[in-house]
Write an enzyme that holds these catalytic residues in place. Structure first.
Site, PDB file in Angstrom:
ATOM      1  N   LYS A  67       0.867  -1.181   0.000  1.00 26.68           N
ATOM      2  CA  LYS A  67       0.000   0.000   0.000  1.00 26.68           C
ATOM      3  C   LYS A  67       0.901   1.227   0.000  1.00 26.68           C
ATOM      4  O   LYS A  67       1.818   1.335   0.809  1.00 26.68           O
ATOM      5  CB  LYS A  67      -0.913   0.029   1.223  1.00 26.68           C
ATOM      6  CG  LYS A  67      -1.839   1.264   1.219  1.00 26.68           C
ATOM      7  CD  LYS A  67      -2.814   1.238   2.369  1.00 26.68           C
ATOM      8  CE  LYS A  67      -2.154   1.590   3.683  1.00 26.68           C
ATOM      9  NZ  LYS A  67      -3.145   1.742   4.775  1.00 26.68           N
ATOM     10  N   SER A 199      -4.448  11.587  16.553  1.00 31.29           N
ATOM     11  CA  SER A 199      -3.125  11.819  15.953  1.00 31.29           C
ATOM     12  C   SER A 199      -2.217  12.528  16.948  1.00 31.29           C
ATOM     13  O   SER A 199      -1.342  13.299  16.578  1.00 31.29           O
ATOM     14  CB  SER A 199      -3.259  12.649  14.675  1.00 31.29           C
ATOM     15  OG  SER A 199      -3.940  13.864  14.928  1.00 31.29           O
ATOM     16  N   MET A 219      -5.132   2.802  18.706  1.00 32.98           N
ATOM     17  CA  MET A 219      -5.122   2.671  17.250  1.00 32.98           C
ATOM     18  C   MET A 219      -4.526   3.868  16.513  1.00 32.98           C
ATOM     19  O   MET A 219      -4.454   3.866  15.290  1.00 32.98           O
ATOM     20  CB  MET A 219      -6.557   2.446  16.756  1.00 32.98           C
ATOM     21  CG  MET A 219      -7.284   1.288  17.418  1.00 32.98           C
ATOM     22  SD  MET A 219      -6.437  -0.299  17.263  1.00 32.98           S
ATOM     23  CE  MET A 219      -6.537  -0.546  15.488  1.00 32.98           C
ATOM     24  N   THR A 221      -1.356   5.523  16.979  1.00 30.63           N
ATOM     25  CA  THR A 221       0.084   5.751  16.884  1.00 30.63           C
ATOM     26  C   THR A 221       0.706   4.847  15.832  1.00 30.63           C
ATOM     27  O   THR A 221       0.732   3.631  15.989  1.00 30.63           O
ATOM     28  CB  THR A 221       0.755   5.518  18.249  1.00 30.63           C
ATOM     29  OG1 THR A 221       0.198   6.431  19.192  1.00 30.63           O
ATOM     30  CG2 THR A 221       2.251   5.750  18.161  1.00 30.63           C
ATOM     31  N   ASP A 222       1.206   5.455  14.759  1.00 29.35           N
ATOM     32  CA  ASP A 222       1.813   4.692  13.666  1.00 29.35           C
ATOM     33  C   ASP A 222       3.070   5.372  13.126  1.00 29.35           C
ATOM     34  O   ASP A 222       3.521   5.082  12.032  1.00 29.35           O
ATOM     35  CB  ASP A 222       0.805   4.493  12.530  1.00 29.35           C
ATOM     36  CG  ASP A 222       0.267   5.816  11.989  1.00 29.35           C
ATOM     37  OD1 ASP A 222       0.698   6.886  12.469  1.00 29.35           O
ATOM     38  OD2 ASP A 222      -0.583   5.780  11.086  1.00 29.35           O
ATOM     39  N   GLY A 291      -2.530  -1.221  17.819  1.00 23.91           N
ATOM     40  CA  GLY A 291      -2.809  -1.434  16.403  1.00 23.91           C
ATOM     41  C   GLY A 291      -1.998  -0.474  15.548  1.00 23.91           C
ATOM     42  O   GLY A 291      -2.422   0.657  15.291  1.00 23.91           O
TER      43      GLY A 291
END
Length: 320
Positions: A67, A199, A219, A221-222, A291
């Site tokens: 992706k 965010s 969900m 934190t990336d 996640g």
């Protein structure tokens, strides 16, 4: 190559299909049949955007691809959602590209499915109150999936800008459950399951907020630096995630790990519970699922969409 435009996704991918695809991927990852490639995620120095790639290979489903996309924080000025992405699938036998699929709605659905899968396996018994932290675009998807697969009788919510919580009140009304705006201390005390989807770069839910048996799906934190939870809260919980290395590197657990409050061995892949290799919640008072979002989730839902689109005549075949 098959193309499935973004406009067709809503009529093809259901909450149920997304849940099944994500649950299967987590199991395949834990058994070693599927793995994710290293994530590339960079600030490009234009429009304050974050751009990157997530990919992987699943030897069970033979899903191979990536992706591409990211986060454009000013897109609302053009009437667009901030997250933009496209999923590309490849034939694992030849390396030829086999499909390009609109990834915006799929990302929202697979992210919501991941938290719902975590709740299935980690929520305290008899969980009835769902707590929501955040009220952005993704929050509504998270809440719909939680209500679809859980047995919640009430939803309580907090957001930095309370006026945005009307979005969640509308979703609660769809499911016929009451919704109440609360403070973070009330949310941590009353909610059996908490979904945080913001965010934020600073902790929002603190250790003192959470009392009693609770499951938290973190969900948001990336990326390095993002943070939703107090490291002290993480340190006293039983910890689970989609991808251990990614969680410690760019996920919610990066901060507790950096402070030496947790070790890599403290973080368990959720797929191990699905496969019966780990007891799950056990006697833990608080469980947390981090996640981070993995490429294999995107490939799984995109592969399912391509199959449905071809069956229903909604996929476009092009030569490249």
């Amino acid at each position: 190559m098959w193309v499935v435009p973004e406009k067709e996704i809503a009529g093809l991918m259901t909450l149920e299909a997304a849940f099944d695809a994500v649950e299967s991927v987590f199991a395949a990852m834990a058994s070693g049949d599927a793995y994710n490639f290293p994530v590339v995620r960079e600030a490009i120095g234009h429009k304050d955007a974050l751009y990157g790639f997530k990919g992987g290979f699943d030897s069970q489903s033979l899903s191979l691809g990536l992706k591409a996309g990211g986060y454009w924080p000013h897109n609302h000025e053009q009437g667009l959602i901030n997250h933009q992405s496209t999923v590309f699938l490849f034939d694992p036998d030849t390396g030829r590209v086999s499909a390009a699929v609109g990834g915006n709605l799929l990302t929202a659905l697979r992210t919501a499915a991941a938290s719902a899968v975590s709740t299935k396996y980690l929520a305290p018994k008899g969980a009835k109150v769902l707590g929501m932290i955040g009220a952005g675009h993704q929050a509504a998807f998270q809440m719909r999936s939680a209500l679809r697969f859980g047995q919640f009788e009430k939803v309580i919510g907090w957001n930095l800008h309370p006026e945005m919580l009307s979005r969640l009140a509308d979703v609660a009304a769809e499911f016929g459950v009451p919704f109440q705006t609360v403070g973070l201390d009330q949310l941590g005390e009353q909610a059996d399951v908490i979904i945080s989807i913001t965010s934020s770069y600073d902790p929002i839910l603190m250790d003192a907020h959470v009392t009693g048996p609770t499951h938290i799906a973190a969900m948001g934190t990336d990326t390095q630096g993002k943070q939703e939870l107090d490291p002290a809260l993480v340190a006293r919980a039983a910890l689970f995630t989609d991808e251990v290395a990614q969680s410690l590197g760019i996920g919610e657990f990066q901060h507790a790990a950096a402070q030496k409050l947790i070790l890599e061995d403290n973080v368990i892949a959720l797929g191990r519970i699905i496969n019966g290799d780990h007891p799950g919640r056990g006697d833990a008072e608080v469980t947390i699922f981090d996640g981070t979002g993995v490429g294999l989730q995107d490939l799984a839902v995109a592969s399912a969409v391509v199959k449905l689109a071809k069956q229903q005549g909604k996929a476009i075949e092009v030569e490249i």
